[in-house]
Design a protein around this motif. Structure first.
Motif, PDB file in Angstrom:
ATOM      1  N   VAL A 232      -6.243 -24.350-113.736  1.00 20.93           N
ATOM      2  CA  VAL A 232      -6.178 -25.746-114.179  1.00 20.93           C
ATOM      3  C   VAL A 232      -7.186 -26.013-115.280  1.00 20.93           C
ATOM      4  O   VAL A 232      -6.857 -26.626-116.314  1.00 20.93           O
ATOM      5  CB  VAL A 232      -6.409 -26.698-112.993  1.00 20.93           C
ATOM      6  N   THR A 233      -8.420 -25.577-115.083  1.00 20.84           N
ATOM      7  CA  THR A 233      -9.442 -25.866-116.091  1.00 20.84           C
ATOM      8  C   THR A 233      -9.197 -25.086-117.385  1.00 20.84           C
ATOM      9  O   THR A 233      -9.458 -25.591-118.479  1.00 20.84           O
ATOM     10  CB  THR A 233     -10.847 -25.568-115.539  1.00 20.84           C
ATOM     11  N   THR A 236      -6.404 -26.855-119.197  1.00 23.27           N
ATOM     12  CA  THR A 236      -6.932 -28.118-119.723  1.00 23.27           C
ATOM     13  C   THR A 236      -7.713 -27.865-121.004  1.00 23.27           C
ATOM     14  O   THR A 236      -7.550 -28.587-122.003  1.00 23.27           O
ATOM     15  CB  THR A 236      -7.835 -28.787-118.667  1.00 23.27           C
ATOM     16  N   SER A 239      -5.394 -27.240-123.805  1.00 23.45           N
ATOM     17  CA  SER A 239      -4.740 -28.480-124.270  1.00 23.45           C
ATOM     18  C   SER A 239      -5.677 -29.295-125.155  1.00 23.45           C
ATOM     19  O   SER A 239      -5.224 -30.073-126.003  1.00 23.45           O
ATOM     20  CB  SER A 239      -4.286 -29.329-123.074  1.00 23.45           C
ATOM     21  N   VAL A 250     -14.567 -30.123-120.110  1.00 27.97           N
ATOM     22  CA  VAL A 250     -13.355 -30.065-119.281  1.00 27.97           C
ATOM     23  C   VAL A 250     -13.494 -30.925-118.029  1.00 27.97           C
ATOM     24  O   VAL A 250     -12.545 -31.592-117.610  1.00 27.97           O
ATOM     25  CB  VAL A 250     -13.046 -28.601-118.894  1.00 27.97           C
ATOM     26  N   ARG A 253     -11.855 -34.483-117.331  1.00 25.23           N
ATOM     27  CA  ARG A 253     -10.902 -34.779-118.409  1.00 25.23           C
ATOM     28  C   ARG A 253      -9.558 -35.197-117.829  1.00 25.23           C
ATOM     29  O   ARG A 253      -9.019 -34.559-116.938  1.00 25.23           O
ATOM     30  CB  ARG A 253     -10.701 -33.531-119.268  1.00 25.23           C
ATOM     31  N   ARG A 254      -9.005 -36.282-118.343  1.00 24.61           N
ATOM     32  CA  ARG A 254      -7.671 -36.721-117.942  1.00 24.61           C
ATOM     33  C   ARG A 254      -6.665 -36.249-118.994  1.00 24.61           C
ATOM     34  O   ARG A 254      -6.874 -36.445-120.193  1.00 24.61           O
ATOM     35  CB  ARG A 254      -7.594 -38.245-117.790  1.00 24.61           C
ATOM     36  N   VAL A 255      -5.583 -35.623-118.533  1.00 20.24           N
ATOM     37  CA  VAL A 255      -4.587 -35.041-119.427  1.00 20.24           C
ATOM     38  C   VAL A 255      -3.199 -35.505-118.993  1.00 20.24           C
ATOM     39  O   VAL A 255      -2.899 -35.543-117.787  1.00 20.24           O
ATOM     40  CB  VAL A 255      -4.644 -33.492-119.381  1.00 20.24           C
ATOM     41  N   ILE A 260       0.340 -31.275-120.981  1.00 18.12           N
ATOM     42  CA  ILE A 260      -0.026 -30.004-120.360  1.00 18.12           C
ATOM     43  C   ILE A 260       1.205 -29.144-120.098  1.00 18.12           C
ATOM     44  O   ILE A 260       1.126 -27.910-120.148  1.00 18.12           O
ATOM     45  CB  ILE A 260      -0.827 -30.231-119.056  1.00 18.12           C
ATOM     46  N   SER A 318      -0.374 -38.408-115.377  1.00 19.04           N
ATOM     47  CA  SER A 318      -1.469 -37.558-115.827  1.00 19.04           C
ATOM     48  C   SER A 318      -2.209 -36.992-114.621  1.00 19.04           C
ATOM     49  O   SER A 318      -1.899 -37.319-113.475  1.00 19.04           O
ATOM     50  CB  SER A 318      -2.445 -38.352-116.706  1.00 19.04           C
ATOM     51  N   TYR A 319      -3.199 -36.156-114.898  1.00 19.78           N
ATOM     52  CA  TYR A 319      -4.069 -35.622-113.846  1.00 19.78           C
ATOM     53  C   TYR A 319      -5.494 -35.603-114.362  1.00 19.78           C
ATOM     54  O   TYR A 319      -5.745 -35.748-115.565  1.00 19.78           O
ATOM     55  CB  TYR A 319      -3.633 -34.204-113.441  1.00 19.78           C
ATOM     56  N   ALA A 321      -8.847 -33.155-114.448  1.00 22.08           N
ATOM     57  CA  ALA A 321      -9.344 -31.795-114.232  1.00 22.08           C
ATOM     58  C   ALA A 321     -10.756 -31.857-113.657  1.00 22.08           C
ATOM     59  O   ALA A 321     -11.559 -32.699-114.059  1.00 22.08           O
ATOM     60  CB  ALA A 321      -9.350 -31.013-115.539  1.00 22.08           C
TER      61      ALA A 321
END
Length: 341
Positions: A232-233, A236, A239, A250, A253-255, A260, A318-319, A321
């Motif tokens: 995930v990181t 991220t 991205s 990282v 961070r919201r992505v 992603i 979004s998610y 990280a």
């Protein structure tokens, strides 16, 4: 000057997963933890071929022992009140795990705890939520939190409370899926780059595991997805266009899921030789990061689909990280138990 009798302990935690092994030394008190030795990571691929052979390969064991000997040297430099060594997915699946446990105990003086997926989920949730803070606009991420810990051999979905009927930092539902970056790569993504047929087979496998998890974890309740682990990181960071990995940039961070997903797909379809040009990717993840990216994309898509259908479009787009997960949970939980004792 006001004197304080606040008690603390210094503990070390080791998280030994399918792909990597990590050490952290922290001082734990009633307020949380402070790092004494920040995370030290070594990619050892302990789970090499375990999905196929159900045994640890000799060369994989030696890589893990070499890392353990390095950790022993670091532990000699720091006084600790205790060490907890936790082993997860690959060790749960290996028929010769006793040989691994004996080897680690001879090096570090403690026997690995082979924890079940539910305990791994609880500790990952504890680590991820213990440091959760306000976002750039000053607001806290909305509960309930769904922590996704995407490892080499397994992926945990852990849902917490809504902050009303149950505390937001309390686990209410958890499920461990036998899918991860190493397992999917070795099981399905055998070509370099993978073929469309291999990808479709992997997607079917991943989706079946996710649907099984959803029978236990009501993902439609999710307020915020928090993604932890190297896959995930790493994705991220890619991205974000970072030329080198940056933990501070990282963390938190919201992505967007759309963004992603595009990045995940690009690196899934990329050859390993091309991936090596990206210094953001740890060399030990080059061959399996595509498999991890595919798992991450499918989890995000399925959770968003379920939450948005139940609670309205736009609920999950979004998610967040997080650099904090299982290893943080190990030291915090262990330190608290030592303090209580």
């Amino acid at each position: 000057m006001t004197e304080t009798n606040e008690r603390s302990v210094t503990v070390a935690g080791v998280d030994c997963g399918t792909n990597s092994i990590r050490l952290k030394i922290s001082r734990v008190d009633e307020h949380g933890y402070t790092d004494v030795l920040p995370r030290v990571l070594r990619v050892v691929r302990l789970g090499q071929d375990v999905d196929k052979t159900h045994r640890f390969a000799d060369e994989a064991l030696e890589r893990a022992y070499a890392a353990a000997r390095e950790f022993a040297g670091l532990l000699e430099e720091h006084h600790v009140d205790g060490l907890r060594f936790v082993a997860t997915s690959a060790t749960r699946d290996a028929a010769n795990r006793e040989a691994f446990e004996d080897g680690i105990e001879s090096i570090l003086g403690v026997r690995p705890e082979v924890i079940p997926g539910t305990e791994e989920a609880r500790l990952s949730f504890l680590g991820a939520t213990s440091v959760l803070g306000p976002e750039q606009d000053g607001t806290m991420p909305a509960p309930p939190y769904l922590v996704v810990d995407l490892g080499g051999g397994s992926t945990e979905l852990v849902l917490g409370g809504d902050g009303v009927d149950a505390p937001a930092d309390e686990v209410t539902h958890a499920f461990s899926m036998n899918i991860g970056s190493v397992r999917m790569t070795e099981r399905h993504l055998l070509s370099d780059p993978p073929t469309q047929e291999q990808i479709e087979e992997a997607v079917a496998d991943i989706d079946a595991h996710i649907e099984e998890a959803f029978r236990t974890v009501p993902a439609e309740r999710t307020g915020t997805i928090i993604g932890v682990s190297g896959t995930v990181t790493t994705m991220t960071a890619l991205s974000m266009g970072l030329s080198e990995y940056n933990h501070a940039a990282v963390d938190g961070r919201r992505v967007s899921i759309d963004e992603i997903t595009d990045v995940d797909t690009r690196f899934l379809l990329m050859s390993r030789a091309d991936r090596r040009a990206y210094k953001t990717i740890h060399p030990g993840r080059i061959d399996v990061v595509g498999g991890g990216a595919l798992v991450w994309s499918r989890v995000l898509a399925k959770v968003a689909e379920r939450a948005n259908a139940a609670r309205g479009a736009g609920t999950i787009t979004s998610y967040v990280a997080s650099e904090h997960g299982l290893l943080d949970g190990i030291v915090l939980d262990y330190g608290r138990r030592l303090l209580a004792a």
